[in-house]
Design an enzyme around this catalytic site. Structure first.
Site, short mmCIF file in Angstrom:
data_model
loop_
_atom_site.label_atom_id
_atom_site.label_comp_id
_atom_site.label_asym_id
_atom_site.label_seq_id
_atom_site.Cartn_x
_atom_site.Cartn_y
_atom_site.Cartn_z
N CYS A 2 -29.48 -1.54 29.82
CA CYS A 2 -28.67 -1.71 28.68
C CYS A 2 -28.54 -0.48 29.05
O CYS A 2 -28.95 1.22 28.79
CB CYS A 2 -29.30 -1.97 27.56
SG CYS A 2 -29.78 -3.75 28.30
N ARG A 27 -26.28 1.82 34.53
CA ARG A 27 -27.86 1.55 34.09
C ARG A 27 -27.97 -0.08 34.16
O ARG A 27 -29.19 -0.85 33.81
CB ARG A 27 -28.40 1.76 32.82
CG ARG A 27 -28.19 3.31 32.39
CD ARG A 27 -28.36 3.31 30.69
NE ARG A 27 -29.72 3.09 30.69
CZ ARG A 27 -31.46 3.15 30.28
NH1 ARG A 27 -31.04 4.39 31.05
NH2 ARG A 27 -32.03 2.80 29.95
N TRP A 75 -27.24 -5.39 29.48
CA TRP A 75 -28.08 -6.29 30.29
C TRP A 75 -28.47 -7.96 30.18
O TRP A 75 -29.78 -7.59 29.01
CB TRP A 75 -28.89 -5.49 30.83
CG TRP A 75 -29.51 -6.34 31.98
CD1 TRP A 75 -29.12 -6.14 33.79
CD2 TRP A 75 -30.76 -7.00 32.53
NE1 TRP A 75 -29.53 -7.00 34.93
CE2 TRP A 75 -30.19 -7.36 33.84
CE3 TRP A 75 -31.93 -7.61 31.91
CZ2 TRP A 75 -31.32 -8.14 34.72
CZ3 TRP A 75 -32.80 -7.96 32.71
CH2 TRP A 75 -32.71 -8.62 34.28
N ASN A 101 -31.51 -2.45 22.74
CA ASN A 101 -32.11 -2.59 24.01
C ASN A 101 -33.33 -2.94 23.55
O ASN A 101 -33.75 -2.64 22.98
CB ASN A 101 -32.10 -0.88 24.52
CG ASN A 101 -30.48 -0.36 25.68
OD1 ASN A 101 -29.90 -1.03 24.75
ND2 ASN A 101 -30.55 1.01 25.10
N GLY A 102 -33.87 -3.71 24.81
CA GLY A 102 -34.96 -3.74 25.10
C GLY A 102 -35.20 -5.72 24.22
O GLY A 102 -33.83 -6.62 24.14
N GLU A 488 -38.66 -1.07 52.55
CA GLU A 488 -37.42 -0.08 52.36
C GLU A 488 -35.94 -0.17 52.50
O GLU A 488 -35.21 -0.27 51.61
CB GLU A 488 -37.47 1.36 52.15
CG GLU A 488 -36.62 2.18 51.43
CD GLU A 488 -36.32 1.61 50.14
OE1 GLU A 488 -35.59 2.11 49.65
OE2 GLU A 488 -37.34 1.00 49.24
N LYS A 492 -33.01 -2.05 50.70
CA LYS A 492 -31.36 -1.94 50.14
C LYS A 492 -30.38 -3.17 50.21
O LYS A 492 -29.39 -2.85 49.97
CB LYS A 492 -31.50 -0.41 51.45
CG LYS A 492 -31.97 0.60 50.56
CD LYS A 492 -31.37 0.91 49.06
CE LYS A 492 -32.10 1.59 48.36
NZ LYS A 492 -32.83 1.23 47.43
N GLU A 495 -30.29 -5.51 48.43
CA GLU A 495 -29.35 -4.76 46.44
C GLU A 495 -28.13 -5.13 46.90
O GLU A 495 -27.62 -5.17 45.78
CB GLU A 495 -30.23 -3.48 46.80
CG GLU A 495 -31.81 -3.64 46.28
CD GLU A 495 -32.09 -2.24 46.24
OE1 GLU A 495 -33.29 -1.66 44.53
OE2 GLU A 495 -31.83 -1.40 46.51
N HIS A 511 -46.34 -13.63 64.27
CA HIS A 511 -47.38 -15.04 62.80
C HIS A 511 -46.44 -15.59 61.95
O HIS A 511 -46.58 -15.86 61.02
CB HIS A 511 -48.22 -14.28 62.00
CG HIS A 511 -49.49 -13.43 63.45
ND1 HIS A 511 -50.16 -13.98 63.61
CD2 HIS A 511 -48.94 -12.12 63.72
CE1 HIS A 511 -51.46 -13.24 64.59
NE2 HIS A 511 -50.62 -12.55 64.69
N LYS A 610 -30.38 0.17 36.90
CA LYS A 610 -31.65 1.28 37.23
C LYS A 610 -32.61 1.06 37.00
O LYS A 610 -33.23 1.79 37.76
CB LYS A 610 -30.02 2.58 36.60
CG LYS A 610 -31.47 3.93 37.53
CD LYS A 610 -30.88 3.63 39.29
CE LYS A 610 -31.66 5.07 40.33
NZ LYS A 610 -31.55 5.31 41.44
#
Length: 615
Positions: A2, A27, A75, A101-102, A488, A492, A495, A511, A610
């Site tokens: 947000c 964000r 968001w 926000n929150g 990582e 990426k 995402e 395995h 973000k």
């Protein structure tokens, strides 16, 4: 998550707030809205979608004149993304408007009580409950807005950053925070409110960062008044001068922020060790370490807490700390750490890693560790962020603003800082020889130029991306220091391209994951000369025998993997401990190009944010 932008002053507020919302798009959000007051009428426009959709809605529905405005990018948490649930929200009287926000955790019980007192609700949000709770307190007790906000916030459980405006008092905005960042820009006869300083950089360099549990009354013609929410004590505002500039938060000719930030890594890594690493004198200087050296040397273990990309950087540093400094290390997901009743003692050091310095789960882990008596050291990028303030000591990465949601330079600069710490502790403990120590420093100084060299593979990586852009699944393999790089790289790709990908230690392929390999499966294998090279070559042969498509990331001049792989991307040679700083570069480029070719929103991938300021 947000974004909040507010303005009160002598300028037209609309363009300031709209442009500010655009700067906060990184964000992550799914809807946007704005409230404007023109001296007589409070006008609100909001919509599901992006800020550009909000601009279109504004043109259709309201006029844009007015010197006071509150804007928001949401968001979704409570209630699906739609026009009604978007912020800002009105109180029942229509006098109060709020952006938030929150999460208000006890909103259901508060909502039931308000319904019993005659309040009605249009949205599914906790935010509409909060603005009506403020109005209820204000009306029942005949209070001014600031006091009513304070009393209402003492009744809520959760996290928030809010800005509230009362159209009957058009020279004032009330702001408050608990667990979600909020900055106040202080100009001449004007004030700005934002989730971070980027929306008001061109107007003022002076900012107040609210601390947790603080409420600010922002009134034209007066200084900002700050009080503690819980005990009503006064706080002297601390105005700091911002070091950011507009060039840092703009694309600078690149198509996307992510690509710009990938290419900024040579300078970002250099800035991270600049002034800290003196190879000619064989010295590492970090005040946060020097001032607390006894604690580090006497620690039984280091616990690293982080989320996402920062967790992967922590995994790399686990190898570095244990290999060089011989200190036991555990790497924990911050989101799980606080809920499993971890064993923490005063002999532990907790290192908390976060790009934004506002990650809610990591902040919660810090508070838990402090309550158990552990020494907490922060590694973050944003000066003045919550983690920087909550930890006992720390180190900034100095990476500059990272706008792209998928972190790139955050990863490499975090590894750089943690490597410096590990080397300094190894020298202090005597677990590394003078010659090896100096050799590591010299090699680390060469890394920015070697990253530049690794970036020269961009066009070739682009051709590989074109071949595999329609893959449904990808497997990333690495060993030792480069196992976290495999994780990582897979993250990426997930995402920003939404292609399913998994990272594995190469030896674990047998395995389970080997069952997935066929002629349709691209397998990215990190196979540098240093570190289990022959073992990785054996893993590549196993993939080849099952017709998997092999993309090898290898050291310059490699011939053995080249004979086996379908494609080979070379990176310069370096020490094994520093190789993740190079091997991650082609994986970032590969993900970027695949996502662009698939037409994805690279800088703002769906559902992601973000700065994750809620659990």
């Amino acid at each position: 998550m947000c974004g909040i932008v507010g303005y009160i002053g002598y300028r037209e507020a609309y363009p300031i707030v709209i442009n500010g919302l655009k700067r906060l798009e990184y964000r992550g959000y799914d809807s946007a809205g704005i409230a404007l007051f023109d001296g007589q009428q409070l006008k609100v426009a909001k919509t599901k979608g992006k800020v550009v959709d909000l601009e279109a809605r504004v043109k259709e529905e309201i006029t844009t004149n007015g010197h006071i405005a509150l804007g928001h990018t949401r968001w979704a948490t409570h209630g699906v993304p739609n026009d009604v649930n978007s912020h800002p929200h009105y109180s029942n009287s229509g006098n109060l408007v709020i952006i938030h926000n929150g999460i208000i955790e006890n909103y259901e019980s508060l909502k039931k009580a308000l319904i019993n007192r005659g309040y009605t609700f249009k949205s599914d949000t906790d935010t509409e409950v909060l603005v009506n709770l403020i109005e209820d307190v204000m009306t029942k007790e005949n209070l001014k807005l600031g006091k009513a906000v304070q009393i209402a916030l003492n009744q809520v459980v959760g996290a928030y950053a809010i800005a509230v405006f009362d159209k009957n008092k058009p020279d004032e905005i009330v702001a408050a925070r608990l667990g979600s960042p909020l900055a106040i820009g202080v100009g001449r006869e004007e004030f700005f409110i934002a989730s971070d300083a980027s929306p008001f950089l061109e107007f003022t360099k002076n900012a107040i960062y609210l601390e947790d549990e603080e409420l600010a009354i922002i009134r034209l013609g007066r200084e900002v008044k700050i009080r503690k929410i819980y005990d009503d004590s006064t706080v002297d505002p601390y105005i700091q001068e911002l070091q950011l500039n507009l060039e840092q938060i703009e694309k600078g000719g690149y198509e996307h922020f992510m690509l710009k930030e990938i290419y900024e890594q040579p300078s970002a890594i250099l800035d991270t060790f600049r002034g800290r690493l003196l190879s000619n004198e064989a010295i590492i200087k970090m005040s946060g370490i020097e001032d607390n050296m006894k604690k580090f040397l006497n620690a039984d273990r280091i616990i690293i807490v982080a989320c996402g990309t920062s967790w992967h950087a922590g995994l790399v540093s686990e190898y570095i700390f244990e290999d060089l400094a011989r200190i036991p290390v555990e790497v924990e997901y911050a989101s799980e750490f606080r809920y499993r009743n971890p064993v923490i003692t005063e002999k532990d050091i907790v290192i908390a890693i976060s790009q934004s310095g506002e990650t809610a789960d990591t902040l919660a882990a810090i508070k838990l560790a402090k309550s158990k008596g552990a020494f907490v050291f922060g590694v973050c990028n944003v000066v003045g962020s919550s983690i920087a303030r909550e930890t006992h000591a720390g180190a900034y990465t100095h990476a500059g603003p990272e706008i792209g949601v998928a972190s790139t330079k955050a990863f490499t600069t975090q590894i750089t800082v943690l490597t410096l710490i590990a080397l300094r502790l190894a020298r202090a403990k005597g677990t590394i020889s003078s010659s090896d120590f100096r050799h590591h420093l010299i090699e680390l100084e060469l890394i920015p130029d070697k990253v530049k060299k690794a970036l020269e593979s961009d066009e070739y990586v682009k051709t590989i991306a074109d071949i595999y852009k329609n893959a449904k699944n990808c497997l990333y393999l690495g060993r030792g220091y480069n196992f976290p790089v495999a994780l990582e790289g897979a993250l990426k790709l997930k995402e920003i391209s939404y292609i399913h990908a998994e990272g594995y230690p190469a030896a674990e392929m047998k395995h389970g994951p080997i069952a997935l390999i066929d002629e349709q499966m691209p397998v990215i294998v990190i196979a540098t000369k240093k570190g289990h090279y022959e073992k990785v070559v054996s893993n590549i042969q196993e993939i080849k025998s099952r017709k998997g498509k092999i993309i090898g990331v290898v050291t310059e001049g490699d011939t053995q993997v080249k004979d086996l792989a379908d494609h080979v991307i070379e990176v310069p040679e370096t020490l094994e401990a520093l190789s993740p700083l190079l091997t991650t570069i082609p994986l970032q480029l590969l993900s970027y190009h695949i996502a662009v070719m698939l037409g994805k929103n690279v800088d703002q991938p769906r559902n992601l944010a973000k700065s994750v300021t809620v659990e």
